[in-house]
Scaffold this active site. Sequence first.
Site, PDB file in Angstrom:
ATOM      1  N   ASP A  74       0.808  -1.220   0.000  1.00 37.27           N
ATOM      2  CA  ASP A  74       0.000   0.000   0.000  1.00 37.27           C
ATOM      3  C   ASP A  74       0.838   1.264   0.000  1.00 37.27           C
ATOM      4  OD1 ASP A  74      -2.756  -0.488   0.049  1.00 37.27           O
ATOM      5  OD2 ASP A  74      -2.597  -1.294   2.079  1.00 37.27           O
TER       6      ASP A  74
HETATM    7  C1  BGC Z   1      -0.133   1.368   6.290  1.00 36.52           C
HETATM    8  C2  BGC Z   1      -0.449   0.203   5.466  1.00 36.52           C
HETATM    9  C3  BGC Z   1      -1.904   0.224   5.173  1.00 36.52           C
HETATM   10  C4  BGC Z   1      -2.295   1.511   4.509  1.00 36.52           C
HETATM   11  C5  BGC Z   1      -3.755   1.599   4.125  1.00 36.52           C
HETATM   12  C6  BGC Z   1      -0.611   2.605   5.602  1.00 36.52           C
HETATM   13  O1  BGC Z   1      -0.358   3.687   6.408  1.00 36.52           O
HETATM   14  O2  BGC Z   1       1.244   1.417   6.511  1.00 36.52           O
HETATM   15  O3  BGC Z   1      -0.060  -0.957   6.131  1.00 36.52           O
HETATM   16  O4  BGC Z   1      -2.217  -0.838   4.345  1.00 36.52           O
HETATM   17  O5  BGC Z   1      -1.965   2.553   5.336  1.00 36.52           O
HETATM   18  O6  BGC Z   1      -4.588   1.849   5.187  1.00 36.52           O
HETATM   19  C1  NOJ Z   2      -1.916  -3.854   5.309  1.00 34.16           C
HETATM   20  C2  NOJ Z   2      -3.053  -3.904   4.363  1.00 34.16           C
HETATM   21  O1  NOJ Z   2      -4.220  -4.328   5.033  1.00 34.16           O
HETATM   22  C3  NOJ Z   2      -2.757  -4.835   3.213  1.00 34.16           C
HETATM   23  O2  NOJ Z   2      -3.816  -4.809   2.292  1.00 34.16           O
HETATM   24  C4  NOJ Z   2      -1.480  -4.461   2.555  1.00 34.16           C
HETATM   25  O3  NOJ Z   2      -1.222  -5.370   1.523  1.00 34.16           O
HETATM   26  C5  NOJ Z   2      -0.344  -4.409   3.554  1.00 34.16           C
HETATM   27  N1  NOJ Z   2      -0.703  -3.544   4.635  1.00 34.16           N
HETATM   28  C6  NOJ Z   2       0.974  -3.963   2.945  1.00 34.16           C
HETATM   29  O4  NOJ Z   2       0.977  -2.612   2.670  1.00 34.16           O
END
Ligand code: BGC
Ligand code: NOJ
Length: 803
Positions: A483
């Site tokens: 993400d």
């Molecule tokens: C986090 C991710 C998460 C994303 C979406 C980011 O700040 O580090 O792990 O998937 O937000 O909510």
């Molecule tokens: C947490 C999110 O829920 C997941 O969808 C994502 O793939 C990982 N973070 C890595 O960013």
Amino acid sequence: MKYGYFDDAAREYVITRPDTPLPWINYLGSDGFFSLISNTCGGYSFYKDAKLRRITRFRYNNVPHDDGGRCFYICDGDAVWSPAFLPARTELDSSLCRHGMGYSVFEGWKNGVGAELTVTVPLHTDMEVQKLVLKNESGEEKRLTVYGVTEFCLWNSVDDSTNFQRNWNIGEVEIEGSAVYHKTEYRERRDHYSFYSVNAPISGFDTDRDTFLGRFNGWSGPDAVKKRVSFQSVASGWAPIAALRLDIALAPGESRALIFRLGYVENEYEKKFAAPGIINKEKARALMARFETEAQFDAAMDELKAHWDALLSRFTVESGDKKLDRMVNIWNQYQCMVTFNMSRSASYYESGTGRGMGFRDSCQDLLGFVHLIPERARERIIDIASIQFEDGSTYHQYQPLTKRGNADVGSGFNDDPLWLIACTCAYVRETGDFAILDHPTPFNNEKGSEAPLMEHLRRSLNYTMTHRGPHGLPLIGRADWNDCLNLNCFSTTPGENFQTCSNYESGRAESVFIAGMFVKYGREFAALCERLGLADEAERALASADEIERAVLEYGWDGEWFKRAYDAFGRPVGSSENEEGRIYVEPQGFCVMAGIGGADHGKRALASAEKYLGNDYGIEVLSPCYKEYHDYLGEISSYPPGYKENGSVFCHNNPWITLAYCKLKDGNGAFRLYTRNAPAYIEDKSEIHRTEPYCYSQTIAGRAARNYGEAKNSWLTGTAAWSFAAVSQGILGIRPEFDGLTVDPCLPDHMEGFRVTRLFRGTRYEISVTRGENKGMKVDGKPVSGNTAPLTEAALCRVELVI
Ligand code: BGC
Ligand code: NOJ
């Protein structure tokens, strides 16, 4: 160092002291009513949706971390104590917390009085039930004053913690007998209320929090408790609570059980009121009547236990390695259930207010869940597919209550559509239910737009093929699985959301990771087509997968590992050309699992991953970590080095590497990595790891971080499902196929074999794997060629494999 121990026979983790490094929690409930409960009895409850139907209040940034929740006070002479230590904080003579499958038990002793509190959400019941058994073993009569207290949330948990100009005016309750009914906003548009009650006459009550606590007190020492009284306060605005007081005398040796009930009720619009302004309590009374007696409570506990016996008996292993067995047989599957229920919405770290159900998250959660309750998996797949758009792209999330796509987050995460293929294929292999592919499924939940689920899969594939960049690799969009790899974002505004800010679509930024996914799931889709007799379509899908594979080999291979991406300017990311972020974990996992470049590339990719990314706790996301923020990379470079996506062990992707080792038949590599962060194997490092030793966390700080080895964000992580897939399908090698059950283990040298019992398509397969000379498989005593046990009508099928 440990703070407890596993009791495998009881399927419990027993916590022997309250001062765990962080609250160690458990989840109660399975369909509508859910509760989170910590080892000091903190936590919160909600109905289906932690944002829109929050039943009790929780303050995420509280001090102490976990104050509030279920507050029990036992007053015995001068002493005031709580069975789970909080909130009274009085040191107990002894205490224990046992977290089990869907229940938690707290045992506290003080001055010869014992309190055993068992908390659960019974099956098919919209209510948390708390049985408190008080025992007097002091040898003298005890006159106890007991309080059970809960603080209500005014339903919408975002408004509840922000909109105080309104909140402090709307709180309303009704009190009847030993029950307090929380009915804020029921007078207008809500058709639901909650209640807290006890199965015995009360000696007094309070329903206004600030009256109960007094002006300068917190939950550790409410005014009413200090004085052993109730003020009979009736909440009008401010903060409604239910504080029930019972004065109890216990003769020496006597014990007494009380049953407290926190319930949720919905009424039909026409039946909301019993009299003007008075709520209709019929359903609440009926719910309470089901839990009036200890026998009723105990029966519900037995039912819960039988439920979990049945669920967990679907896959069990005896391997001779206790830690492996407890992960596989109990805790990993349990966490798969929790992630299936919650997605990434409600934990002690996920506030339940932002994210609903994630498209990619829920699809992946299904990989560890399909074998547990296939019918619920089926329903979930249809729900997920229903938020897809006609062009094959999809909303990234949906709210569980409405099942509508979440417009705030929108779409454009270009890995999303392919996960739908992953989970649907896994579901069909598990169940043989090809009919799901015909299920009329809408696009964007629009009536009239229904098309067979198979068409959704087709469009997923097509979306990726038609959205490719200059190297013929899939465009990344806002982000892919990672993400925080936001190659089209270029955010320079503080606080702006990296995932949703207005997107500069370069049309160039590409993902090697999505390419790896495409090759893997494109081929799974082709196998599905073949099975359906769609030979041409299968051929086209295979040709597309081959085309993407060639693009990866040509542009995605860096020489010793797979590159990660190309940025908006066409420069490589995750390449030896970079100074930081030279190598990333994700493409090593997926491209090797997909077989891209065969064993040669595979071995080199995994050796590089171990060499540059390996640490004591697993494989880090990337190395070297980014030291500065780069707007062309996005959120990934916003994290300090070693944390989260910037170089922690992001546990979710480690099982991909484990499975990649299995693809290369390297059992030692697979097992070595699996055991580096499987919770049971690192239990004795709890003071470093800090989160629960019975479930996976999302992230473990990497070598570059000050707090190397410290885990964060426990419970709601795709690690659960993928770890179960890695250990059950990779290491143990038990893989459901369209036409049978394959047994293809990939064991470390020290492991002699194992036994597995696996329920598959209604047949119990009893599988034994041993090492020996006469290699091969026997099914019900007869040698078969290959290593797939066929489907059978029989209830039992014995499979012996010699490796
Ligand atoms: C986090 C991710 C998460 C994303 C979406 C980011 O700040 O580090 O792990 O998937 O937000 O909510
Ligand atoms: C947490 C999110 O829920 C997941 O969808 C994502 O793939 C990982 N973070 C890595 O960013």
